[in-house]
Scaffold this active site. Sequence first.
Site, mmCIF file in Angstrom:
data_model
loop_
_atom_site.group_PDB
_atom_site.id
_atom_site.type_symbol
_atom_site.label_atom_id
_atom_site.label_comp_id
_atom_site.label_asym_id
_atom_site.label_seq_id
_atom_site.Cartn_x
_atom_site.Cartn_y
_atom_site.Cartn_z
ATOM 1 C CG HIS A 105 -2.102 -0.785 1.139
ATOM 2 N ND1 HIS A 105 -2.882 -0.789 0.021
ATOM 3 C CD2 HIS A 105 -2.676 -1.630 2.008
ATOM 4 C CE1 HIS A 105 -3.891 -1.601 0.204
ATOM 5 N NE2 HIS A 105 -3.796 -2.141 1.408
ATOM 6 C CD GLU A 122 0.031 -16.554 -19.981
ATOM 7 O OE1 GLU A 122 0.550 -15.684 -19.264
ATOM 8 O OE2 GLU A 122 -1.179 -16.819 -19.936
ATOM 9 C CG ASP A 146 2.683 -16.597 -16.292
ATOM 10 O OD1 ASP A 146 3.231 -16.992 -15.252
ATOM 11 O OD2 ASP A 146 1.533 -16.145 -16.320
ATOM 12 C CB CYS A 174 -0.198 -7.681 -22.179
ATOM 13 S SG CYS A 174 -0.385 -9.443 -21.957
#
Length: 573
Positions: free
Chosen positions: A190, A431, A455, A502
């Site tokens: 966070h 991938e 991946d 991506c």
Amino acid sequence: MEKLLKGIAASEGIAIAKVYKLEKAKLNIKKILINDFQKEITKLEEALIKAKEQINNLKLKALKKLGEEKAAIFDAHLGILLDPELKEQVFNMIKNEKINASYAFLIISKNFQELFAQMNDPYMKERASDIKDVSERVLSILEGKEIKDLSLINQEVIILAHDLTPSETSQLNPKFVKGFVTEIGGKTSHSAIMARTLQIPAIVGIGDEIFKFKDQSQILIDGTDGILICHPDQKTKKLYQTKKEQELIFKKEEKTFKNKSSQSKDGWKTKIAANIGSPDDLVSYHNFGAEGIGLFRSEFLYMESENWPTEDEQFNAYKKVLQDLKSNLTVIRTLDIGGDKTLKYYQFPKEMNPFLGYRAIRVQLDQKKLLITQARALLRASAYGNLGINLPMIATVDEFLEVKEVFKKVENDLKKEGIKIGKYQLGIMVEIPSTVILADKFAKYSDFFSIGTNDLIQYTFAVDRMSKSVSYLYQPFNPAILKSIKTVIDSSHKYNKWTAICGEMASEEKLAPLFVGMGLDEFSMSATSVLKIRRIISKVDKKDAEKLVEKVLNLETSQQVEKILTDYLNKIL
Ligand code: PEP
Ligand code: MG
């Protein structure tokens, strides 16, 4: 003397200021036997009311400074604070064991924290830190040791802390807090995310050495490279001053690229799209001038839901994004669950290697109902924009053809029901190395390829992408990966299809010229990186970059490639 430490680069930028060590008041809570348990319960009730007021105040401040999305964290805090289960367990403990409120609250909230910390789902894991945050607040009130209000800092400092809770981060005033460094944490914690929103430099996970530095001593942090220098000498300061000026010039220049198309110096055109996890991310998509959505990770919809999302719930989310994007292409990926992504409402089989197991399309091919529900939602939404559908973890041509059949059948069913369907493209994530090797076969059937390099690296080098001990093998610059990418792009072009990347490699600055040389049709990345890559592409000469590709693909090691690409980038910028 100068001292240099290296941590995880969490939020870019350079800052130099005095050390402000955030040492929390030590709460030495002991078990005390009491007679009057009612008094302890009243004390706790009052502390909870006070904590609620404090959190509400923080929420108001955060709303003004950070916006609605980030302020929502305090709703989560209120949810924890007011959780009847937690309260009941603490009250029972006070009553049954006749002990003090602080001790009972400490023990029960710790149990809750551990429960969440052990969950596999990264989102749920993160909730453990929220419970800790809330529990520290309540305990400080009970013990009469109020938490420091960081919004009162009124001189330029860099905060050094074990960790910063979301409530602490939201109090930071960037006018005075020039940056922060934490002992623990990762890129997606966070505090790191909030630092990027506040646009202040930050380094996380640097280790406990920072506590040896004295308050008020001068430090320099480079959040872009994750470097901290204590007592920087004149030479270092000058060096970083130049780097800072350079970064500011880049940032200013980057902004001018917001409404431009993505093209090389000599006019070759590509596209830079954004990766999103929910319709909420559309704000950033617009802010950074992305040219489409290259990857909508639909699994977040499933992970945030209390049960399998219904066809209508999915349809509404997809429709919202498609309508917003208008004619720009939105590629939605079907459910990529399993591996490190789990669901609250579904028990995955226990496997030795979950990343090689029951994951992504394998789950939906096995449980066709899930695939059909999602396909129906997607195809219904296709009437509202320009849709691409992307299948994760496809390993064989048979799998792809089987899914294609399902989509055909769903399309026919919907048409029979009189539901309007728009045009859509159906493609695969590349991938798994088997899809690279047979890319020319897949290209006959697949409308496009989207290379999931996160991946692909994992499966090419047999290196668990979550493992620290073998992380040296996670090599995006290795010629083995780069050759795979080139094979995929070339195969798609042979069949007049297109290829996107991506995975995280798409936003790596040094690789951008190389991908231009390979003729990559679409780069897709977190929206905040779009302008940085668009600017770099604008400096690349396509012909020159093609020569770079030839040179790089003949190399042997990752280091050799990175060196050449670094030199190339320095030359063109
Ligand atoms: C990838 O593998 O590169 C990818 C984009 O998918 P994810 O990171 O969601 O597995
Ligand atoms: Mg993937």
